[in-house]
Design a protein around this motif. Sequence first.
Motif, short mmCIF file in Angstrom:
data_model
loop_
_atom_site.label_atom_id
_atom_site.label_comp_id
_atom_site.label_asym_id
_atom_site.label_seq_id
_atom_site.Cartn_x
_atom_site.Cartn_y
_atom_site.Cartn_z
N GLY A 218 22.35 -8.99 -2.53
CA GLY A 218 21.61 -9.84 -3.44
C GLY A 218 22.25 -9.86 -4.82
N VAL A 219 21.63 -10.59 -5.74
CA VAL A 219 22.11 -10.72 -7.12
C VAL A 219 20.98 -10.36 -8.06
CG1 VAL A 219 23.05 -12.28 -8.86
CG2 VAL A 219 23.72 -12.56 -6.46
N ARG B 173 15.94 -11.19 -12.87
CA ARG B 173 15.86 -12.15 -11.78
C ARG B 173 16.51 -11.51 -10.56
NH1 ARG B 173 14.32 -17.26 -12.95
NH2 ARG B 173 14.05 -17.72 -15.17
N LEU B 174 15.71 -11.32 -9.51
CA LEU B 174 16.17 -10.66 -8.30
C LEU B 174 16.29 -11.70 -7.19
CD1 LEU B 174 13.71 -7.61 -8.41
CD2 LEU B 174 15.81 -7.97 -9.74
N THR B 175 17.53 -12.00 -6.80
CA THR B 175 17.78 -13.00 -5.77
C THR B 175 18.28 -12.31 -4.52
OG1 THR B 175 18.41 -14.57 -7.51
CG2 THR B 175 19.00 -15.14 -5.24
N PRO B 176 17.63 -12.50 -3.37
CA PRO B 176 18.07 -11.82 -2.15
C PRO B 176 19.39 -12.38 -1.63
CG PRO B 176 16.32 -13.37 -1.64
CD PRO B 176 16.45 -13.36 -3.14
N LEU C 111 11.61 -10.68 5.18
CA LEU C 111 10.61 -10.67 4.10
C LEU C 111 11.26 -11.06 2.77
CD1 LEU C 111 7.82 -8.10 3.44
CD2 LEU C 111 9.36 -8.73 1.59
N ARG C 112 12.41 -10.50 2.47
CA ARG C 112 13.05 -10.79 1.18
C ARG C 112 13.53 -12.24 1.12
NH1 ARG C 112 17.37 -6.27 0.13
NH2 ARG C 112 17.50 -7.31 -1.89
N PRO D 240 11.91 -5.46 -2.14
CA PRO D 240 12.65 -6.38 -3.02
C PRO D 240 13.16 -5.72 -4.29
CG PRO D 240 10.30 -6.76 -3.24
CD PRO D 240 10.46 -5.74 -2.13
N TYR D 241 12.71 -4.48 -4.56
CA TYR D 241 13.11 -3.80 -5.80
C TYR D 241 14.19 -2.75 -5.55
CZ TYR D 241 8.84 -6.12 -7.16
OH TYR D 241 7.87 -7.07 -7.39
N ARG D 242 14.98 -2.98 -4.51
CA ARG D 242 16.10 -2.11 -4.18
C ARG D 242 17.33 -2.99 -3.90
NH1 ARG D 242 18.95 -1.40 0.04
NH2 ARG D 242 17.62 -2.91 1.08
N LEU D 243 18.50 -2.57 -4.39
CA LEU D 243 19.73 -3.32 -4.17
C LEU D 243 20.84 -2.36 -3.76
CD1 LEU D 243 21.15 -6.15 -4.48
CD2 LEU D 243 21.93 -5.32 -6.72
N THR D 244 21.47 -2.65 -2.62
CA THR D 244 22.59 -1.84 -2.16
C THR D 244 23.85 -2.25 -2.93
OG1 THR D 244 21.63 -1.65 0.05
CG2 THR D 244 23.98 -1.21 -0.16
N VAL D 245 24.58 -1.26 -3.44
CA VAL D 245 25.75 -1.50 -4.29
C VAL D 245 26.98 -0.89 -3.63
CG1 VAL D 245 26.76 -1.17 -6.57
CG2 VAL D 245 24.29 -1.46 -6.35
N GLU D 246 28.02 -1.70 -3.46
CA GLU D 246 29.27 -1.20 -2.89
C GLU D 246 29.96 -0.26 -3.88
OE1 GLU D 246 30.02 -1.73 0.16
OE2 GLU D 246 28.43 -3.19 0.54
#
Length: 347
Positions: A9-10, A19-22, A31-32, A84-90
């Motif tokens: 996501g972004v 702004r959380l974009t899946p 869901l997201r 939706p309040y979690r983001l995986t980061v490489e």
Amino acid sequence: MAEIIQTDGVWAFDQDALRLTPGRDGNASVLRRTLGELVVPLGALAGISFERGRRRGRLRLRLRDGADPLLHATGGRLAEPHDPYRLTVESERHGVAEYFTDEVREALLLARVPSTPVREYLLPGPPLPLSVSAGDGTASFDGARVRLEWNWKTEAAKAAAGPRTLALADILGVEWRPSAGLERGCLRFRVAGAPAGERATYDPNAVELWGFRRDPLTALLAAAVQARLPHPSAAAVAPETGREPETARRPETAPDPETAPAPKASQRRERARRPETAREPKTSQGPETARRPEAAPEPEAVREPEAAGADHDVLLRRLRRLGELRREGVLTDEEFATAKQAVLRRM
């Protein structure tokens, strides 16, 4: 503006909101993707963290209690892929994630956003109308009423009563519980006079969940209904005051500073541009000295925190001044980071 772009996501931050974009790939949670872009105001945040991993890290947002109807309706039971309040980061973007975390934390600090619970929802909930087929039926909500329709998998006694329509005014609360192992979940609407503790299999006000792929979407419908019910804080206040929830929730004087929205970025910039004499009491210096703008301090002097006993406002002004010096090129990024950490420790 700070931004981090990942397959998951972004996330973008403009000092007033995130702004959380899946992500758009097939691995993103249903869901997201259905929820779409979320706009989280700065005043709804309680904190942000970044967890490093050997291959991947995670950005996590922590919202203030009562700010989001989705979190309230699910009660912390959302599985991580659907959060939706979690983001995986490489791993190659860990530095960007740390910078993003620092920017959000600094904005929370400068805006003095408390981490205490709020008294009204600060996020609107999923858009309507909404209809979800899962388990033994289909649940729909148009903003005024909930309709439950049954399928061929519904228990016979429950299906015999036919479709069920519940007016929003008759709904006292929403219960959402996902399936776990052999235990089935449910989406249940609590209404007056309904027997307590009845299994969802036989409850005409509940849809039974069996762990299928679309089951998490029922959490969105639960959140949409929850967003239109009285806020939980009103239900807690009403029995003590003897007033109706709406009356108990409405302040009679000035609004509570803890629940007031955080100031806009333009307002914070305007405060930062005001001369020091407008924000501090007059001293024994003459008017000419008081009007003279503060000279840029030497880098070595900037790295020293305020003297012991310095108040919170002085430290906030020091943070703003450090940011200005970095933008003007007086301080390097390393000097800025060292000086900022020294000031934050004093706060």
